[in-house]
Design an enzyme around this catalytic site. Structure first.
Site, PDB file in Angstrom:
ATOM      1  N   CYS A 106     -15.954   0.769   3.037  1.00 62.00           N
ATOM      2  CA  CYS A 106     -15.833  -0.680   2.916  1.00 62.00           C
ATOM      3  C   CYS A 106     -17.099  -1.275   2.293  1.00 62.00           C
ATOM      4  O   CYS A 106     -18.190  -1.132   2.853  1.00 62.00           O
ATOM      5  CB  CYS A 106     -15.603  -1.305   4.287  1.00 62.00           C
ATOM      6  SG  CYS A 106     -15.596  -3.110   4.250  1.00 62.00           S
TER       7      CYS A 106
ATOM      8  N   LYS B   1      -5.853  -0.007  14.223  1.00 64.03           N
ATOM      9  CA  LYS B   1      -7.059  -0.428  14.930  1.00 64.03           C
ATOM     10  C   LYS B   1      -6.934  -0.211  16.430  1.00 64.03           C
ATOM     11  O   LYS B   1      -5.895  -0.523  17.037  1.00 64.03           O
ATOM     12  CB  LYS B   1      -7.331  -1.903  14.637  1.00 64.03           C
ATOM     13  CG  LYS B   1      -7.592  -2.184  13.168  1.00 64.03           C
ATOM     14  CD  LYS B   1      -7.543  -3.667  12.870  1.00 64.03           C
ATOM     15  CE  LYS B   1      -7.627  -3.905  11.365  1.00 64.03           C
ATOM     16  NZ  LYS B   1      -7.376  -5.307  11.006  1.00 64.03           N
TER      17      LYS B   1
ATOM     18  N   VAL C 173     -14.279  -5.364   9.861  1.00 57.83           N
ATOM     19  CA  VAL C 173     -15.591  -4.734   9.781  1.00 57.83           C
ATOM     20  C   VAL C 173     -16.313  -5.350   8.589  1.00 57.83           C
ATOM     21  O   VAL C 173     -15.653  -5.766   7.627  1.00 57.83           O
ATOM     22  CB  VAL C 173     -15.485  -3.201   9.613  1.00 57.83           C
ATOM     23  CG1 VAL C 173     -14.810  -2.593  10.812  1.00 57.83           C
ATOM     24  CG2 VAL C 173     -14.762  -2.796   8.331  1.00 57.83           C
TER      25      VAL C 173
ATOM     26  N   GLU D 207     -18.529 -10.895  10.102  1.00 58.89           N
ATOM     27  CA  GLU D 207     -18.633 -11.448   8.747  1.00 58.89           C
ATOM     28  C   GLU D 207     -19.940 -10.946   8.133  1.00 58.89           C
ATOM     29  O   GLU D 207     -21.022 -11.169   8.670  1.00 58.89           O
ATOM     30  CB  GLU D 207     -18.570 -12.973   8.717  1.00 58.89           C
ATOM     31  CG  GLU D 207     -17.285 -13.568   9.256  1.00 58.89           C
ATOM     32  CD  GLU D 207     -16.072 -13.272   8.370  1.00 58.89           C
ATOM     33  OE1 GLU D 207     -16.257 -12.893   7.207  1.00 58.89           O
ATOM     34  OE2 GLU D 207     -14.941 -13.417   8.868  1.00 58.89           O
ATOM     35  N   SER D 208     -19.822 -10.253   7.002  1.00 62.13           N
ATOM     36  CA  SER D 208     -20.965  -9.508   6.474  1.00 62.13           C
ATOM     37  C   SER D 208     -22.210 -10.356   6.208  1.00 62.13           C
ATOM     38  O   SER D 208     -23.312  -9.947   6.590  1.00 62.13           O
ATOM     39  CB  SER D 208     -20.573  -8.698   5.231  1.00 62.13           C
ATOM     40  OG  SER D 208     -20.144  -9.515   4.175  1.00 62.13           O
TER      41      SER D 208
END
Length: 268
Positions: free
Chosen positions: A59, A86, A99, A112-113
């Site tokens: 990802c 999941k 993720v 949230e990245s």
């Protein structure tokens, strides 16, 4: 390469939180890299001296957070998640099932990245990746906002090719976007987008450049010499080396995803 209605709308949404060297191997703990799926046992509490990242190995959004963890040498452990099946316990922690997700020893959940990356930079000592001035921070966040509008092209072009569509217009658009990034480096007269050393914005953009060859988009960088120099310098960064996958690995995962059977454990 990509089937489905595009990784931008499927894989990107599954992943997003809006991939080797020995760097920091002593700071990373992982019992197994294999992903945990529905029906698996929940991992125990996060150790007091660590932070946990719930991750998917391929990802790009999660890789942002992995890059920051590596760059700052943060003592952490990784739990990889099967995003199509999941685990129930993961959905209990983050009902969105996205993720990257961080969990602290106190059971605090952050996702949230961009948010996870900002959190890590603020909480942990060591090299600061965000500028100290409010204006500097705002500049990087504005640039990230602009870059987020480029991301759909990384998925639309391969999907279009697979469908037999004419993607020349999309390729021209991506070349123009890369040209503007090249101009930005020229104007700044710097090696990286935040100056002469790597900062947060470089890590936030990098995962998609790592995948250029796998996506067959490297030709879109023709005529962008400064941007090419930036990618060459990024490849040499220890955090990039610690989190990267080869073009072949990325391509194999993308093909498995396009076929509807994503191999999250590819290469293990």
């Amino acid at each position: 390469m990509f089937a489905v209605s595009s990784l931008h709308f499927n894989l990107a949404r599954l992943c997003q939180g809006f991939f080797v060297a020995s760097l920091h191997t002593s700071t990373v703990k992982m019992a197994s890299e294999k992903c945990l799926a529905k029906g698996s046992a929940a991992p125990g509490p996060v150790p007091q001296d660590k932070i946990r990242i719930y991750n998917m190995r391929f990802c790009p959004f999660a890789q942002r957070t992995k890059l920051v963890l590596a760059a700052k040498g943060i003592n952490h452990e990784t739990v990889n998640i099967h995003l199509k099946e999941k685990p129930e316990w993961f959905l209990a922690k983050n009902p969105l099932g996205l993720v990257p997700t961080l969990e602290t020893p106190a059971g605090e959940i952050i996702y949230e990245s961009p948010i996870t990356c900002d959190y890590l930079d603020e909480v942990y000592a060591g090299k600061k990746l965000l500028p100290s001035s409010p204006y500097g921070k705002a500049q990087q966040k504005m640039m990230l906002e602009h870059f987020s509008k480029v991301l759909p092209l990384f998925y639309k072009i391969p999907m279009g090719r697979r469908n037999g569509d004419d993607v020349s217009g999309l390729e021209t658009e991506l070349k123009e976007k890369f040209g503007k990034l090249n101009e930005d480096l020229v104007k700044k007269k710097s090696k990286f987008f935040g100056g002469d050393s790597i900062t947060m914005i470089d890590y936030m953009m990098w995962p998609w450049f790592e995948r250029l060859v796998a996506l067959r988009l490297e030709n879109c960088m023709d005529g962008t010499p400064e941007l090419k120099k930036w990618t060459e310098l990024m490849w040499e960064d220890p955090a990039v080396k610690a989190t990267m996958h080869s073009a072949d690995a990325h391509r194999a995962f993308m093909e498995s995803f396009a076929a509807g059977k994503p191999d999250y454990d590819y290469g293990l």
